[in-house]
Design an enzyme around this catalytic site. Structure first.
Site, PDB file in Angstrom:
ATOM      1  N   TYR A   1      61.434  39.528 -32.066  1.00  0.00           N
ATOM      2  CA  TYR A   1      62.586  40.278 -32.606  1.00  0.00           C
ATOM      3  C   TYR A   1      62.395  40.574 -34.102  1.00  0.00           C
ATOM      4  CZ  TYR A   1      67.714  40.700 -33.587  1.00  0.00           C
ATOM      5  OH  TYR A   1      68.972  41.086 -33.960  1.00  0.00           O
ATOM      6  N   ILE A   2      62.164  39.518 -34.887  1.00  0.00           N
ATOM      7  CA  ILE A   2      62.009  39.712 -36.338  1.00  0.00           C
ATOM      8  C   ILE A   2      60.697  40.443 -36.615  1.00  0.00           C
ATOM      9  CG2 ILE A   2      61.890  38.573 -38.587  1.00  0.00           C
ATOM     10  CD1 ILE A   2      63.288  36.129 -37.270  1.00  0.00           C
TER      11      ILE A   2
ATOM     12  N   ASP B   1      46.945  33.016 -28.378  1.00  0.00           N
ATOM     13  CA  ASP B   1      48.033  32.127 -27.967  1.00  0.00           C
ATOM     14  C   ASP B   1      48.040  30.934 -28.917  1.00  0.00           C
ATOM     15  OD1 ASP B   1      49.475  29.984 -26.526  1.00  0.00           O
ATOM     16  OD2 ASP B   1      49.438  31.382 -24.842  1.00  0.00           O
TER      17      ASP B   1
ATOM     18  N   LYS C   1      60.618  23.063 -35.327  1.00  0.00           N
ATOM     19  CA  LYS C   1      60.544  23.807 -36.596  1.00  0.00           C
ATOM     20  C   LYS C   1      60.327  22.848 -37.763  1.00  0.00           C
ATOM     21  CE  LYS C   1      60.675  27.693 -36.794  1.00  0.00           C
ATOM     22  NZ  LYS C   1      59.535  28.635 -36.558  1.00  0.00           N
TER      23      LYS C   1
ATOM     24  N   LYS D   1      50.608  43.261 -22.954  1.00  0.00           N
ATOM     25  CA  LYS D   1      51.826  43.581 -23.718  1.00  0.00           C
ATOM     26  C   LYS D   1      51.587  44.659 -24.786  1.00  0.00           C
ATOM     27  CE  LYS D   1      55.054  39.782 -23.421  1.00  0.00           C
ATOM     28  NZ  LYS D   1      55.899  38.838 -24.152  1.00  0.00           N
TER      29      LYS D   1
ATOM     30  N   ARG E   1      50.398  37.399 -26.654  1.00  0.00           N
ATOM     31  CA  ARG E   1      49.685  36.390 -25.858  1.00  0.00           C
ATOM     32  C   ARG E   1      48.718  37.035 -24.889  1.00  0.00           C
ATOM     33  NH1 ARG E   1      53.870  31.642 -24.301  1.00  0.00           N
ATOM     34  NH2 ARG E   1      55.641  32.679 -25.264  1.00  0.00           N
TER      35      ARG E   1
ATOM     36  N   TYR F   1      63.998  22.345 -30.221  1.00  0.00           N
ATOM     37  CA  TYR F   1      63.676  23.472 -31.109  1.00  0.00           C
ATOM     38  C   TYR F   1      63.761  23.032 -32.572  1.00  0.00           C
ATOM     39  CZ  TYR F   1      63.951  27.847 -33.670  1.00  0.00           C
ATOM     40  OH  TYR F   1      63.728  28.863 -34.598  1.00  0.00           O
TER      41      TYR F   1
HETATM   42  P1  NAP Z   1      61.311  35.816 -30.609  1.00  0.00           P
HETATM   43  O1  NAP Z   1      61.782  37.205 -30.468  1.00  0.00           O
HETATM   44  O2  NAP Z   1      61.488  34.878 -29.462  1.00  0.00           O
HETATM   45  O3  NAP Z   1      59.803  35.821 -31.073  1.00  0.00           O
HETATM   46  C1  NAP Z   1      58.977  34.705 -30.943  1.00  0.00           C
HETATM   47  C2  NAP Z   1      57.550  35.187 -30.897  1.00  0.00           C
HETATM   48  O4  NAP Z   1      56.692  34.050 -30.792  1.00  0.00           O
HETATM   49  C3  NAP Z   1      57.260  36.095 -29.686  1.00  0.00           C
HETATM   50  O5  NAP Z   1      56.412  37.126 -30.095  1.00  0.00           O
HETATM   51  C4  NAP Z   1      56.540  35.151 -28.743  1.00  0.00           C
HETATM   52  O6  NAP Z   1      55.644  35.803 -27.856  1.00  0.00           O
HETATM   53  C5  NAP Z   1      55.761  34.312 -29.734  1.00  0.00           C
HETATM   54  N1  NAP Z   1      55.298  33.086 -29.109  1.00  0.00           N
HETATM   55  C6  NAP Z   1      56.029  32.091 -28.562  1.00  0.00           C
HETATM   56  N2  NAP Z   1      55.203  31.164 -28.031  1.00  0.00           N
HETATM   57  C7  NAP Z   1      53.935  31.599 -28.267  1.00  0.00           C
HETATM   58  C8  NAP Z   1      52.642  31.089 -27.962  1.00  0.00           C
HETATM   59  N3  NAP Z   1      52.470  29.941 -27.295  1.00  0.00           N
HETATM   60  N4  NAP Z   1      51.563  31.794 -28.370  1.00  0.00           N
HETATM   61  C9  NAP Z   1      51.713  32.959 -29.033  1.00  0.00           C
HETATM   62  N5  NAP Z   1      52.899  33.503 -29.332  1.00  0.00           N
HETATM   63  C10 NAP Z   1      53.993  32.824 -28.956  1.00  0.00           C
HETATM   64  O7  NAP Z   1      62.024  35.106 -31.833  1.00  0.00           O
HETATM   65  P2  NAP Z   1      62.375  35.604 -33.316  1.00  0.00           P
HETATM   66  O8  NAP Z   1      63.830  35.428 -33.474  1.00  0.00           O
HETATM   67  O9  NAP Z   1      61.755  36.905 -33.631  1.00  0.00           O
HETATM   68  O10 NAP Z   1      61.679  34.434 -34.128  1.00  0.00           O
HETATM   69  C11 NAP Z   1      60.516  34.638 -34.924  1.00  0.00           C
HETATM   70  C12 NAP Z   1      60.323  33.428 -35.798  1.00  0.00           C
HETATM   71  O11 NAP Z   1      61.503  33.236 -36.590  1.00  0.00           O
HETATM   72  C13 NAP Z   1      60.121  32.123 -35.026  1.00  0.00           C
HETATM   73  O12 NAP Z   1      59.196  31.337 -35.756  1.00  0.00           O
HETATM   74  C14 NAP Z   1      61.494  31.477 -35.053  1.00  0.00           C
HETATM   75  O13 NAP Z   1      61.452  30.072 -34.932  1.00  0.00           O
HETATM   76  C15 NAP Z   1      61.940  31.910 -36.455  1.00  0.00           C
HETATM   77  N6  NAP Z   1      63.404  31.880 -36.619  1.00  0.00           N
HETATM   78  C16 NAP Z   1      64.208  32.624 -35.798  1.00  0.00           C
HETATM   79  C17 NAP Z   1      65.579  32.570 -35.975  1.00  0.00           C
HETATM   80  C18 NAP Z   1      66.527  33.344 -35.101  1.00  0.00           C
HETATM   81  O14 NAP Z   1      67.736  33.095 -35.183  1.00  0.00           O
HETATM   82  N7  NAP Z   1      66.061  34.300 -34.312  1.00  0.00           N
HETATM   83  C19 NAP Z   1      66.123  31.760 -36.984  1.00  0.00           C
HETATM   84  C20 NAP Z   1      65.265  31.028 -37.794  1.00  0.00           C
HETATM   85  C21 NAP Z   1      63.896  31.101 -37.612  1.00  0.00           C
HETATM   86  P3  NAP Z   1      56.104  36.203 -26.351  1.00  0.00           P
HETATM   87  O15 NAP Z   1      56.832  37.515 -26.501  1.00  0.00           O
HETATM   88  O16 NAP Z   1      54.834  36.334 -25.625  1.00  0.00           O
HETATM   89  O17 NAP Z   1      56.975  35.101 -25.856  1.00  0.00           O
END
Ligand code: NAP
Length: 338
Positions: A13-14, A59, A157, A38, A34, A153
């Site tokens: 998303y971000i 990955d 982190k 995709k 991964r 989670y």
């Molecule tokens: P997201 O949309 O779920 O994105 C997570 C990404 O990580 C996806 O591209 C996912 O790939 C990838 N990923 C997960 N497991 C993986 C693995 N084993 N190998 C390679 N890639 C992997 O979440 P987001 O909200 O954009 O979050 C991005 C970052 O911001 C994360 O580090 C999250 O902890 C941090 N964050 C998010 C929030 C929030 O509220 N959203 C708040 C604070 C921090 P797939 O598409 O293949 O699953």
């Protein structure tokens, strides 16, 4: 010449917002997924200049692909990390890829001569484990993992950020690591594949949350989080820094009021009833999701983002706008039917 940048986890998303921003600003972006299956849907979704986007398979749970993904990049934004909708059976399902994955990307980055490494951590690494009451947090704070009931989670982190900082201190060479620590990220979604953070708004809108537990979150806009990553990448000399990215703290009760105010009749399923703490405790006997929020009941966590304002001139838009824009995009894309 603008440097090439690796953004890990391009399907996220971000990351989607950040990649668009970087390409708009003239950068060439490397990103990882991964599986290369995709790549085509990702390119379609991002709709950026294809020649400025290079997609690699990697990955977090394996070494393969990271060296190729980072080759030729001077900067890295490491966003990939598991953020599941539910609670996994084993905390290690999140901790191991988050921690070991970060170390894999750091190792590949050091070998490739990367100068700036911006890691997306979270307020999960700062503001949990303090129990009921009103708390104020800055970048000096760390989540207390010795307390009971810290979700997998939040553990992942906290452990991943500590491991990354320790690794850089020990063997980072010239790699300048800083972290961005966002609170709950909201704002418009582009597709049905959105972050688990947006589920909060979805569950309020579609009526699957029938009553409102006494919990809340700091909220920050996805567009502004992407902008903060860009500023941190561009700014020299941030090694070791930590930046909270958060707007104000809001209880679920107030989020529900925002949705009623912004959407009117479209918010007809958004609950108005409060769930008493005893009911949440009862639900926690059966539901891992309810169990995961038990430690947050009655807790107010103010997260001070003034450091990002002072150093990088950054602030996020009003949280009401991020909530309403997330809700409208869920409705417009047919993800929630109202
Ligand atoms: P997201 O949309 O779920 O994105 C997570 C990404 O990580 C996806 O591209 C996912 O790939 C990838 N990923 C997960 N497991 C993986 C693995 N084993 N190998 C390679 N890639 C992997 O979440 P987001 O909200 O954009 O979050 C991005 C970052 O911001 C994360 O580090 C999250 O902890 C941090 N964050 C998010 C929030 C929030 O509220 N959203 C708040 C604070 C921090 P797939 O598409 O293949 O699953």
């Amino acid at each position: 010449m603008t440097p090439s940048v690796l953004v890990t986890g391009g399907s996220g998303y971000i990351a989607g917002y950040l990649i668009r921003l970087l390409v708009e600003q003239g950068f060439t972006v490397h990103t990882t997924v991964r599986s290369l299956a995709k790549e085509a849907p990702l390119r379609k979704l991002l709709a950026v200049d294809d020649t400025r986007l290079h997609v690699f398979a990697a990955d977090l749970r394996a070494d393969a692909g990271w060296a190729q993904a980072v080759a030729g990049c001077r900067w890295v934004a490491h966003l990939a990390s598991p953020l599941p909708a539910g609670v996994p059976k084993h905390a290690d399902d999140l901790i191991v890829p988050a921690r070991d994955g970060a170390l894999r990307v750091l190792t590949a980055a050091r070998v490739a001569g990367v100068q700036r490494f911006v890691m997306t951590s979270s307020v999960a690494a700062i503001a949990y484990g303090r129990g009921r009451g009103v708390h104020h947090f800055t970048e000096a704070d760390w989540t207390d993992l010795t307390q009971p009931g810290i979700s997998p989670y939040i553990q992942s982190k906290t452990i991943a950020e500590r491991a990354a900082r320790d690794w850089v201190a020990r063997e980072g060479g010239g790699l300048g690591l800083c972290t961005i620590n966002p609170s709950v990220v909201l704002g418009p979604v582009w597709s049905g594949d959105y972050s688990a953070s947006v589920l909060i708004v979805k569950k309020l809108l579609d009526g699957s949350l029938r009553a409102l537990p006494d919990i809340g979150f700091g909220i920050v806009d996805v567009r502004d989080v992407a902008e903060l990553h860009l500023r941190a990448l561009r700014h020299p000399g941030l090694a070791g820094e930590r930046f909270i990215a958060s707007g104000r703290f809001m209880k679920l009760r107030e989020m529900a009021d925002v949705l009623h105010g912004a959407l009117g009749q479209q918010a007809h399923r958004v609950p108005r009833r409060t769930a008493p703490d005893w009911a949440v405790r009862l639900a926690a006997r059966f539901s891992p999701v309810a169990r995961a929020v038990l430690g947050e009941l009655g807790s107010v966590r103010h997260q001070d983002a003034s450091h990002a304002l002072q150093v990088l001139g950054w602030a996020t838009r009003p949280v009401e706008q991020s909530i309403a824009d997330a809700a409208r995009s869920l409705i417009e894309r047919g993800i929630v039917r109202v």
